[in-house]
Each structure stands twice: as structure tokens, then as C-alpha cells.
Design a protein around this motif. Structure first.
Motif, short mmCIF file in Angstrom:
data_model
loop_
_atom_site.label_atom_id
_atom_site.label_comp_id
_atom_site.label_asym_id
_atom_site.label_seq_id
_atom_site.Cartn_x
_atom_site.Cartn_y
_atom_site.Cartn_z
N MET A 212 0.82 -1.20 0.00
CA MET A 212 0.00 0.00 0.00
C MET A 212 0.86 1.26 0.00
O MET A 212 0.55 2.24 -0.68
N LEU A 213 1.95 1.25 0.75
CA LEU A 213 2.84 2.41 0.77
C LEU A 213 3.44 2.68 -0.60
O LEU A 213 3.55 3.83 -1.03
N TYR A 214 3.82 1.62 -1.30
CA TYR A 214 4.38 1.80 -2.64
C TYR A 214 3.33 2.33 -3.60
O TYR A 214 3.61 3.19 -4.45
N LYS A 215 2.10 1.83 -3.49
CA LYS A 215 1.02 2.34 -4.35
C LYS A 215 0.74 3.81 -4.07
O LYS A 215 0.48 4.60 -5.00
N LEU A 216 0.80 4.22 -2.80
CA LEU A 216 0.64 5.64 -2.46
C LEU A 216 1.74 6.48 -3.07
O LEU A 216 1.50 7.57 -3.61
N PHE A 217 2.98 5.99 -2.98
CA PHE A 217 4.11 6.71 -3.57
C PHE A 217 3.97 6.82 -5.08
O PHE A 217 4.17 7.90 -5.66
N VAL B 48 -1.54 10.23 -17.66
CA VAL B 48 -0.61 10.00 -16.55
C VAL B 48 -1.32 10.24 -15.22
O VAL B 48 -1.13 9.49 -14.25
N CYS B 49 -2.17 11.28 -15.16
CA CYS B 49 -2.97 11.51 -13.95
C CYS B 49 -3.91 10.33 -13.69
O CYS B 49 -4.08 9.90 -12.54
N LEU B 50 -4.52 9.82 -14.75
CA LEU B 50 -5.41 8.66 -14.60
C LEU B 50 -4.65 7.45 -14.08
O LEU B 50 -5.17 6.71 -13.23
N GLN B 51 -3.44 7.24 -14.58
CA GLN B 51 -2.63 6.13 -14.08
C GLN B 51 -2.32 6.31 -12.60
O GLN B 51 -2.33 5.33 -11.83
N GLY B 52 -2.06 7.55 -12.19
CA GLY B 52 -1.81 7.81 -10.77
C GLY B 52 -3.02 7.51 -9.91
O GLY B 52 -2.90 6.89 -8.84
N LEU B 53 -4.21 7.95 -10.34
CA LEU B 53 -5.43 7.65 -9.59
C LEU B 53 -5.70 6.15 -9.54
O LEU B 53 -6.15 5.62 -8.51
N TRP B 54 -5.41 5.45 -10.64
CA TRP B 54 -5.68 4.02 -10.66
C TRP B 54 -4.71 3.25 -9.77
O TRP B 54 -5.07 2.22 -9.19
N GLN B 55 -3.47 3.72 -9.65
CA GLN B 55 -2.54 3.09 -8.71
C GLN B 55 -3.05 3.21 -7.28
O GLN B 55 -2.94 2.26 -6.49
N LEU B 56 -3.62 4.37 -6.97
CA LEU B 56 -4.21 4.54 -5.63
C LEU B 56 -5.39 3.61 -5.43
O LEU B 56 -5.51 2.95 -4.38
N GLN B 57 -6.27 3.53 -6.43
CA GLN B 57 -7.43 2.64 -6.33
C GLN B 57 -7.00 1.18 -6.23
O GLN B 57 -7.60 0.40 -5.48
N THR B 58 -5.96 0.80 -6.95
CA THR B 58 -5.46 -0.57 -6.88
C THR B 58 -4.98 -0.91 -5.47
O THR B 58 -5.29 -1.97 -4.93
N LEU C 69 -5.90 0.52 -2.66
CA LEU C 69 -7.04 0.46 -1.74
C LEU C 69 -7.83 -0.83 -1.92
O LEU C 69 -8.23 -1.47 -0.94
N SER C 70 -8.04 -1.24 -3.18
CA SER C 70 -8.86 -2.42 -3.45
C SER C 70 -8.16 -3.72 -3.07
O SER C 70 -8.82 -4.74 -2.84
N LEU C 71 -6.83 -3.71 -3.01
CA LEU C 71 -6.09 -4.95 -2.73
C LEU C 71 -5.60 -5.05 -1.29
O LEU C 71 -5.51 -6.16 -0.76
N PHE D 204 -11.89 -1.21 1.71
CA PHE D 204 -12.12 -0.96 0.28
C PHE D 204 -12.12 -2.24 -0.56
O PHE D 204 -12.39 -2.17 -1.75
N ILE D 205 -11.80 -3.37 0.04
CA ILE D 205 -11.84 -4.63 -0.70
C ILE D 205 -13.30 -4.97 -1.01
O ILE D 205 -14.15 -4.91 -0.13
N PRO D 206 -13.63 -5.28 -2.26
CA PRO D 206 -15.02 -5.57 -2.62
C PRO D 206 -15.61 -6.70 -1.77
O PRO D 206 -14.91 -7.60 -1.32
N GLU D 207 -16.92 -6.63 -1.58
CA GLU D 207 -17.63 -7.62 -0.77
C GLU D 207 -17.48 -9.00 -1.40
O GLU D 207 -17.61 -9.18 -2.60
#
Length: 305
Positions: free
Chosen positions: A4-9, A194-204, A206-208, A213-216
Motif C-alpha cells: 500500500m505504501l508503494y502504491k501511495l508513492f 498520466v494523472c489517470l494512471q496515478g489515480l488508478w494506482q491509488l485505487q489498486t 485500496l482495493s487490494l 475498500f476490498i469488494p464484498e
């Protein structure tokens, strides 16, 4: 926790890079539309009395971010991961493949910094830099696609697959800019991607890796250390399909957020630059002859009126 820390970075680095490039692109096209041409790197404005090295601060930050990404992928290649298809050996080569892609970007960025600082090195043309970036993004698309194919977790596989699609889009846009550097739409779309890739890294991340945030119907394996690929699993088929649908929805939401960010950034840059545009948009002339013909046609129109 480490995953998670790496995804935030990664998210913060990509968002900063994309937003900075978007602001610079809008500023240059609004201030001087006739001389506009896409650049792979925009230095900070020169301020009298300050060290000129600050102009290269965005490039230095990019190099540091790529160095961290390269080291991270290299280090995790030595970790065992029994949850991917082919177990640890496949995980090792997949991680080294991603590290090699980041190394390519790092070498290009370091050469660009050295060529800007040392007079003995000749700067590479912008079209060649965009071509190299296109190749790098395509390799990242290939690496992300390969990573998705070896995942036993459908959740992580879909996250990697969507990330690969964004990288493929960036590769195509860089190739367009290498051929048509005055294509403003491609330059703005590249920064937005590039901004979209950054947002998706954050979502990834959170979801993992974040339980809330992990889906039900999906969960992290308790006997596996956090951050290991494939450690977030969905037990039944209905949960897998629901989780994939949730990720698709979140990806669309992030696309909408990037579009809103693009509108807001364009408005704020236009206000800061003191630009007020009225009437319809007219395409920029490609050369001087087109420009003179354009002016003559407008003069004839005014005379006839």
C-alpha cells in the motif's frame, strides 16, 4: 503494508508529474499558440536571483521517483510468491521485467538532465524523446499484461489489466507527438492519462490492501504477508464477477474525475495567464504559407462583408 505504501508513492508521483505537465501544456498553448510545440519536459520558470538548478527540479523529482520504482521492483523479485501461476520463479522474472522498464525511463531522464546541465552532451530532439517514451510505455503495457496473465487473484489481474490499457494509451499518444509535435490534444491527453494512471494506482492499492475498500465477497489471505501478489482472493464466482464490475465502475469514475480536473486546470491556467478567448476555436496553421493564406482569406471575407 509495504504494498500500500508503494502504491501511495506511485500515485503521488504520477499525479504530480501529470498535473505539472498539464499546467505547462495549457500555459504554453494559451500564451503563444502560434509557436506551441509539445515538449517532453518543461523546466520551472526562471526567477531572477535564484539558482537556475531549480528549473530542473521537476526532472530531478522524476529521476528520484523512477529510482525508487526500479529499486522496489528489483528488491521484490528476491521475495518468494507462491500465489502466482508458476510460483516464485515466474514472480521473479515478472518483477525484473517491470524493473527493466523503469530502468529504461530512468536512463532517458538522466540523459535529459545531463544534456541540460553539461555542454558536452547534445540534447536529444523532442520527437526522439517522445518516440523513446512511446517504446517505454509500450513495454510497460506488455509487462502489466504479462503480470495480469499470471495472477491467481482475479481482482489483481483486472487491476493490472486496466493499468496496462492506460499505458497503451500513453504509448499511442507519445507516438502521435513524435510525429505531430503541434498536436495539442495529444499532449493534453498524455498528461491526463498520466494523472489517470496515478489515480488508478491509488485505487489498486485500496482495493487490494485496505480491508475497508476490498469488494464484498473478497478478502486477504491471513497466512500471507501483506503486499504479496495474489494475496487478495474472491472465493466464489459471483463475488469475482461483482468485484470486477466494481473495479470497472471505479475506473470510469476516475476517468470522469480526470476530465473534471482537466476542465478546472484549463480554467485556472487561463485566468492566471490573463487570457480571454471569444468566438470559435480555429486550428493552428502548420506552416507560414498556410498562415498567409489564412490571413488573406480573412481579409477577403472582411472586404466582401
Amino acid at each position: 503494508m509495504g504494498g500500500m505504501l508503494y502504491k501511495l508513492f506511485a500515485s503521488a508521483s504520477l499525479l504530480t508529474l501529470g498535473l505539472y505537465h498539464l499546467v505547462c501544456t495549457f500555459f504554453h498553448v494559451l500564451k503563444s499558440p502560434q509557436s506551441y510545440a509539445a515538449k517532453p519536459f518543461y523546466p520551472l520558470p526562471r526567477v531572477s536571483g535564484n539558482n537556475n538548478r531549480l528549473q530542473k527540479l521537476p526532472l530531478i523529482i522524476l529521476i528520484l521517483s523512477l529510482s525508487v520504482a526500479f529499486l522496489h521492483q528489483t528488491l521484490i523479485s528476491f521475495y518468494s510468491d507462491p500465489l502466482v501461476k508458476g510460483s516464485t520463479p515466474v514472480h521473479r522474472f515478472s518483477s525484473l521485467n517491470s524493473a527493466a522498464v523503469f530502468l529504461l525511463f530512468l536512463l532517458v531522464a538522466v540523459y535529459l538532465l545531463l544534456s541540460e546541465s553539461a555542454s558536452s552532451l547534445v540534447p536529444l530532439p523532442s520527437d526522439l524523446l517522445f518516440a523513446l517514451a512511446s517504446g517505454g510505455f509500450f513495454l510497460h503495457y506488455s509487462a502489466a499484461t504479462a503480470s495480469a496473465s499470471i495472477q491467481t487473484s482475479d481482482l489483481q489481474a483486472h487491476c493490472d489489466s486496466l493499468s496496462a490499457r492506460v499505458s497503451a494509451l500513453c504509448s499511442l499518444l507519445c507516438l502521435l507527438l513524435a510525429c505531430r509535435p503541434r498536436l495539442f490534444v495529444a499532449d493534453a491527453a498524455l498528461a491526463a492519462s498520466v494523472c489517470l494512471q496515478g489515480l488508478w494506482q491509488l485505487q489498486t492499492g485500496l482495493s487490494l490492501y485496505v480491508d475497508g475498500f476490498i469488494p464484498e465477497g473478497c478478502h486477504r489471505l491471513l497466512d500471507v504477508s501483506g503486499g504479496v501478489e495474489g494475496s487478495t482472493q474472491c472465493d466464489i464466482q459471483e463475488s469475482k464477477l461483482r468485484a470486477v464490475s466494481v473495479l470497472d465502475l471505479m475506473f470510469t469514475v476516475h476517468v470522469v474525475l480526470v476530465v473534471i480536473l482537466l476542465f478546472v486546470t484549463y480554467t485556472m491556467v487561463a485566468m492566471a495567464a490573463g487570457v480571454r478567448r471569444t468566438g470559435s476555436y480555429e486550428a493552428l496553421p502548420n506552416n507560414s504559407s498556410d498562415s498567409s493564406n489564412h490571413i488573406q482569406m480573412k481579409s477577403l471575407t472582411g472586404t466582401q462583408a
